[in-house]
Motif scaffolding. Structure first.
Motif, short mmCIF file in Angstrom:
data_model
loop_
_atom_site.label_atom_id
_atom_site.label_comp_id
_atom_site.label_asym_id
_atom_site.label_seq_id
_atom_site.Cartn_x
_atom_site.Cartn_y
_atom_site.Cartn_z
N LEU A 105 0.85 -1.18 0.00
CA LEU A 105 0.00 0.00 0.00
C LEU A 105 0.89 1.24 0.00
CD1 LEU A 105 -2.69 1.58 0.34
CD2 LEU A 105 -2.40 1.30 2.82
N THR A 131 -3.48 5.40 -2.34
CA THR A 131 -4.50 6.39 -2.02
C THR A 131 -4.21 7.67 -2.79
OG1 THR A 131 -3.28 7.38 -0.15
CG2 THR A 131 -4.66 5.46 0.32
N ILE A 149 -7.63 3.97 -4.02
CA ILE A 149 -8.60 4.33 -2.98
C ILE A 149 -8.70 5.84 -2.90
CG2 ILE A 149 -9.10 4.18 -0.51
CD1 ILE A 149 -7.32 1.60 -0.53
N TYR A 151 -9.22 8.82 -1.02
CA TYR A 151 -9.20 9.11 0.41
C TYR A 151 -10.23 10.17 0.81
CZ TYR A 151 -6.57 13.44 -0.53
OH TYR A 151 -6.17 14.67 -0.98
N TRP A 156 -8.87 4.05 3.84
CA TRP A 156 -8.11 2.87 3.42
C TRP A 156 -7.99 1.83 4.53
CZ3 TRP A 156 -3.63 2.14 6.22
CH2 TRP A 156 -3.02 3.28 6.80
#
Length: 276
Positions: A105, A131, A149, A151, A156
């Motif tokens: 990530l 993100t 993702i 944010y 997340w």
């Protein structure tokens, strides 16, 4: 930052990254020659020693061991946008042990370090989640992210589970605590931004956390980035360019704005190649 890498002399010449043409060599320099297109990360980040900068200038004096031949597919303005962010993300992902099949990530995929990290992690064979804001989702996908993702509309920490690695480029609030939740047993966390929170975090599940200080004492990491660039696995992400004489104007225009990638400064090399 000044408490870790103090700047003690003012006025101080700023700027981290340089790319251009060699005009003169010191004694004993054999890795480059006059006329070579080169690039370099100027800072030498040694704790409690002055942070060495100086890229915002017509000429820069560079230790030979830090200087590399620039990628042949980039012009100097493009090349100048890469060294610090490419080296930082390269070293962060290596510290995390990212390799084929691992799940990583990247927090802040549209940040200058994040745009490099997505591409490098994909070149390493990893599954990449990242993100970013709504407006930068397409960019992160184009850079290679498998999962993006937003944010602004999603958390997340509610979505990601059992990841091998987390690389934090932003330093958002509670990033360490949230990483502690999403990482698997023996997972790894690296931050370049959440120093204060990091040192108060207690990790579970034998998670290994660390703060990265980018090391550009030699050209080895820069050469790895060059190989990725010349094999089409890494490209610069430039939000805008400004002429050398308009740096203050550019700083004013971009102050407080969030743009993906870097602002690159362009310099006319015609006369400089002659050493004038």
């Amino acid at each position: 930052l000044n408490g870790i890498f103090p700047i003690t002399e003012f006025p101080s010449l700023l700027g981290f990254d340089v790319a251009g043409v060699v005009v003169k060599l010191g004694p004993g320099v054999h890795n480059v020659k006059v006329g070579d297109a080169v690039w370099c990360s100027l800072p030498t980040q040694i704790p409690n020693e002055e942070l060495r900068l100086g890229a915002w200038a017509d000429f820069a004096v560079v230790p030979a061991k830090k200087l590399g031949v620039a990628p042949n597919c980039l012009n100097p303005t493009q090349a100048s946008s890469l060294p610090v962010v490419a080296i930082t993300s390269m070293q962060a992902l290596e510290k995390l042990g990212v390799s084929a099949g691992k799940k990583v990530l990247i927090i802040g995929g549209a940040a200058s370090t994040g745009t490099m990290a997505i591409q490098i992690a994909k070149a390493m064979g990893a599954y990449v989640a990242t993100t970013c804001s709504s407006k930068n989702q397409q960019l992160c996908k184009e850079l290679g992210a498998d999962q993006v993702i937003d944010y602004q509309n999603q958390k997340w920490a509610d979505i990601i589970r059992d990841f091998d690695c987390v690389y934090d480029c932003v330093g958002e609030r509670f990033v360490c605590a949230n990483a502690n939740t999403v990482l698997k047993h023996n997972g790894k966390f690296v931050t370049i931004a959440a120093m204060r929170e990091f040192y108060s975090q207690k990790w579970d599940k034998d998670i290994q956390g660390s703060v990265l200080s980018m090391d550009s004492l030699d050209v080895s990491a820069l050469n790895k980035a060059k190989d990725l660039i010349e094999t089409n696995n890494l490209k610069p992400v430039i939000a805008g360019e400004c002429e050398f004489g308009k740096i203050l104007e550019a700083l004013t225009n971009f102050q407080g704005k969030t743009q993906p990638g870097k602002i690159a400064i362009s310099i006319d090399l015609t006369d400089m190649a002659k050493g004038e």
